[in-house]
Design an enzyme around this catalytic site. Structure first.
Site, PDB file in Angstrom:
ATOM      1  N   SER A 200      17.050  68.853 -43.861  1.00 27.41           N
ATOM      2  CA  SER A 200      17.589  68.735 -42.506  1.00 27.41           C
ATOM      3  C   SER A 200      19.095  68.922 -42.538  1.00 27.41           C
ATOM      4  O   SER A 200      19.815  68.156 -43.188  1.00 27.41           O
ATOM      5  CB  SER A 200      17.265  67.362 -41.923  1.00 27.41           C
TER       6      SER A 200
ATOM      7  N   MET B 255      14.647  67.483 -30.106  1.00 25.20           N
ATOM      8  CA  MET B 255      14.696  66.113 -29.579  1.00 25.20           C
ATOM      9  C   MET B 255      15.438  66.182 -28.252  1.00 25.20           C
ATOM     10  O   MET B 255      16.593  65.754 -28.127  1.00 25.20           O
ATOM     11  CB  MET B 255      15.386  65.187 -30.584  1.00 25.20           C
TER      12      MET B 255
ATOM     13  N   ASP C 261       9.222  63.116 -41.256  1.00 28.07           N
ATOM     14  CA  ASP C 261      10.661  63.301 -41.046  1.00 28.07           C
ATOM     15  C   ASP C 261      11.321  61.935 -40.849  1.00 28.07           C
ATOM     16  O   ASP C 261      10.990  61.220 -39.904  1.00 28.07           O
ATOM     17  CB  ASP C 261      10.861  64.182 -39.805  1.00 28.07           C
ATOM     18  N   GLY C 262      12.249  61.623 -41.765  1.00 27.65           N
ATOM     19  CA  GLY C 262      13.030  60.393 -41.642  1.00 27.65           C
ATOM     20  C   GLY C 262      12.858  59.476 -42.841  1.00 27.65           C
ATOM     21  O   GLY C 262      11.745  59.041 -43.143  1.00 27.65           O
ATOM     22  N   GLY C 263      13.965  59.253 -43.547  1.00 30.70           N
ATOM     23  CA  GLY C 263      13.939  58.315 -44.672  1.00 30.70           C
ATOM     24  C   GLY C 263      13.152  58.802 -45.879  1.00 30.70           C
ATOM     25  O   GLY C 263      12.693  57.995 -46.691  1.00 30.70           O
TER      26      GLY C 263
ATOM     27  N   ASP D  92      17.750  70.103 -36.348  1.00 28.63           N
ATOM     28  CA  ASP D  92      17.555  69.031 -35.366  1.00 28.63           C
ATOM     29  C   ASP D  92      18.384  69.295 -34.116  1.00 28.63           C
ATOM     30  O   ASP D  92      19.607  69.164 -34.119  1.00 28.63           O
ATOM     31  CB  ASP D  92      17.979  67.687 -35.975  1.00 28.63           C
TER      32      ASP D  92
ATOM     33  N   GLY E 101      16.838  60.470 -33.856  1.00 26.62           N
ATOM     34  CA  GLY E 101      18.211  60.383 -33.360  1.00 26.62           C
ATOM     35  C   GLY E 101      19.269  60.442 -34.439  1.00 26.62           C
ATOM     36  O   GLY E 101      20.336  61.001 -34.223  1.00 26.62           O
ATOM     37  N   PHE E 102      18.974  59.873 -35.600  1.00 29.24           N
ATOM     38  CA  PHE E 102      20.008  59.776 -36.628  1.00 29.24           C
ATOM     39  C   PHE E 102      19.412  59.964 -38.020  1.00 29.24           C
ATOM     40  O   PHE E 102      18.268  59.581 -38.268  1.00 29.24           O
ATOM     41  CB  PHE E 102      20.702  58.405 -36.565  1.00 29.24           C
ATOM     42  N   GLY E 103      20.240  60.533 -38.915  1.00 30.32           N
ATOM     43  CA  GLY E 103      19.859  60.614 -40.318  1.00 30.32           C
ATOM     44  C   GLY E 103      20.187  59.300 -41.014  1.00 30.32           C
ATOM     45  O   GLY E 103      20.821  58.413 -40.439  1.00 30.32           O
ATOM     46  N   GLY E 104      19.734  59.186 -42.239  1.00 29.89           N
ATOM     47  CA  GLY E 104      20.114  58.055 -43.079  1.00 29.89           C
ATOM     48  C   GLY E 104      19.429  56.737 -42.748  1.00 29.89           C
ATOM     49  O   GLY E 104      19.868  55.684 -43.200  1.00 29.89           O
TER      50      GLY E 104
ATOM     51  N   HIS F 266      15.349  72.704 -41.719  1.00 31.05           N
ATOM     52  CA  HIS F 266      14.994  71.862 -40.564  1.00 31.05           C
ATOM     53  C   HIS F 266      16.230  71.702 -39.677  1.00 31.05           C
ATOM     54  O   HIS F 266      17.273  71.216 -40.114  1.00 31.05           O
ATOM     55  CB  HIS F 266      14.506  70.513 -41.075  1.00 31.05           C
TER      56      HIS F 266
ATOM     57  N   GLY G 109      16.989  64.915 -45.195  1.00 34.77           N
ATOM     58  CA  GLY G 109      18.387  65.209 -44.905  1.00 34.77           C
ATOM     59  C   GLY G 109      19.286  64.631 -45.972  1.00 34.77           C
ATOM     60  O   GLY G 109      19.743  65.333 -46.887  1.00 34.77           O
ATOM     61  N   SER G 110      19.510  63.332 -45.890  1.00 32.07           N
ATOM     62  CA  SER G 110      20.422  62.673 -46.835  1.00 32.07           C
ATOM     63  C   SER G 110      19.986  62.893 -48.279  1.00 32.07           C
ATOM     64  O   SER G 110      20.819  63.127 -49.151  1.00 32.07           O
ATOM     65  CB  SER G 110      20.473  61.164 -46.571  1.00 32.07           C
TER      66      SER G 110
HETATM   67  C1  DX5 Z   1      16.201  62.248 -37.228  1.00 32.61           C
HETATM   68  C2  DX5 Z   1      16.009  63.685 -37.596  1.00 32.61           C
HETATM   69  C3  DX5 Z   1      15.810  63.898 -39.033  1.00 32.61           C
HETATM   70  C4  DX5 Z   1      16.982  63.470 -39.911  1.00 32.61           C
HETATM   71  C5  DX5 Z   1      16.408  62.978 -41.206  1.00 32.61           C
HETATM   72  O1  DX5 Z   1      16.049  62.088 -35.859  1.00 32.61           O
HETATM   73  O2  DX5 Z   1      14.884  64.214 -36.926  1.00 32.61           O
HETATM   74  O3  DX5 Z   1      15.472  65.249 -39.306  1.00 32.61           O
HETATM   75  O4  DX5 Z   1      17.889  64.485 -40.178  1.00 32.61           O
HETATM   76  O5  DX5 Z   1      17.434  62.476 -41.975  1.00 32.61           O
HETATM   77  P1  DX5 Z   1      17.176  61.597 -43.288  1.00 32.61           P
HETATM   78  O6  DX5 Z   1      16.372  62.420 -44.233  1.00 32.61           O
HETATM   79  O7  DX5 Z   1      18.544  61.305 -43.772  1.00 32.61           O
HETATM   80  O8  DX5 Z   1      16.423  60.363 -42.847  1.00 32.61           O
HETATM   81 ZN    ZN Z   2      14.128  66.164 -37.545  1.00 31.03          ZN
END
Ligand code: DX5
Ligand code: ZN
Length: 225
Positions: free
Chosen positions: A8, A66, A173-175, A33, A140-143, A31, A195-196
């Protein structure tokens, strides 16, 4: 079937996007977002930026919308050539019509479910989609931290896809990390957004391989046949 790893770019450096796209060239898809500050409390980029990403990326685009009103705003991402366009079930007025329109333009159509959204209403409609995205964090947010309580939903989707012999990708997707990817694979995911976990690594190519191999070792038996 191999495990797909989709980094991501929410975790990329937005002013060095081309450089960061090159860092993930060995991944399966990128990916992307798209956030509108309405459906989620965060803002990223729109069609102009995604169009440039499409121009320079060496791998196909996996767009995750989103946004509110994807029925109206979503089609342009398919028109600019994205390989896959995923919209949220909670935001779409007519998910089947939208998926059919995306496919008619030539994109794969995906439907995303927030952690609190059950899959039950979609199990009978899986033929209409190429991918179901099971959000493993609140969008909404990464990490953020992986929500293991979403795994029964993923497992029920895997069971339905396998029982009916469908070719629907199941994405999480996420974490996603080297640890949580094991749980997600065991519960039936075959496509993993990270992502992270990818962009924090010094050697992104090695990290992508590590995630892919870890997931492949734990893929649900049904997903490998
Ligand atoms: C969150 C996004 C994800 C995000 C994942 O709303 O849809 O794609 O980038 O980030 P990580 O892998 O850091 O949880
Ligand atoms: Zn995503």
């Amino acid at each position: 079937m191999p495990a797909r790893i989709n980094p991501s770019i929410l975790a990329a450096d937005f002013v060095n996007m081309e450089r960061d796209l090159d860092r993930i060239a060995s991944a399966d898809l990128v990916h992307v977002d798209v956030m509108d500050n309405h459906f989620v409390p965060n803002l990223t980029f729109g069609p102009q930026m995604v169009g440039r990403i499409q121009d320079v990326s060496k791998i196909p685009l996996d767009v995750h919308l989103m946004i509110d009103d994807p029925d109206h705003w979503g089609l342009q991402y398919a028109e600019l050539g994205a390989y896959s366009v995923t919209f949220h079930a909670e935001a779409a007025a007519d998910p089947i019509r939208l998926a059919r329109r995306l496919r008619a333009i030539g994109a794969r159509a995906g439907i995303a479910l927030k952690p609190g959204t059950p899959a039950d209403g979609y199990l009978d409609l899986l033929e209409e989609f190429d991918q179901v995205l099971v959000m493993t964090v609140e969008p909404g947010f990464g990490g953020q931290s992986f929500m293991a309580e979403t795994m029964p939903k993923l497992a029920s989707l895997r069971q339905a896809v396998t029982a009916r012999g469908l070719d629907v990708w199941l994405q999480v997707d996420g974490g996603i990390t080297e640890e949580t990817i094991v749980t997600a694979a065991e519960n039936g995911a075959d496509t993993f957004v990270a992502g992270s976990a990818v962009f924090r690594a010094e050697n992104t190519a090695e990290q992508i391989s590590l995630l892919r191999e870890t997931a492949a070792r734990h893929l649900h038996q049904a997903a490998t046949s």
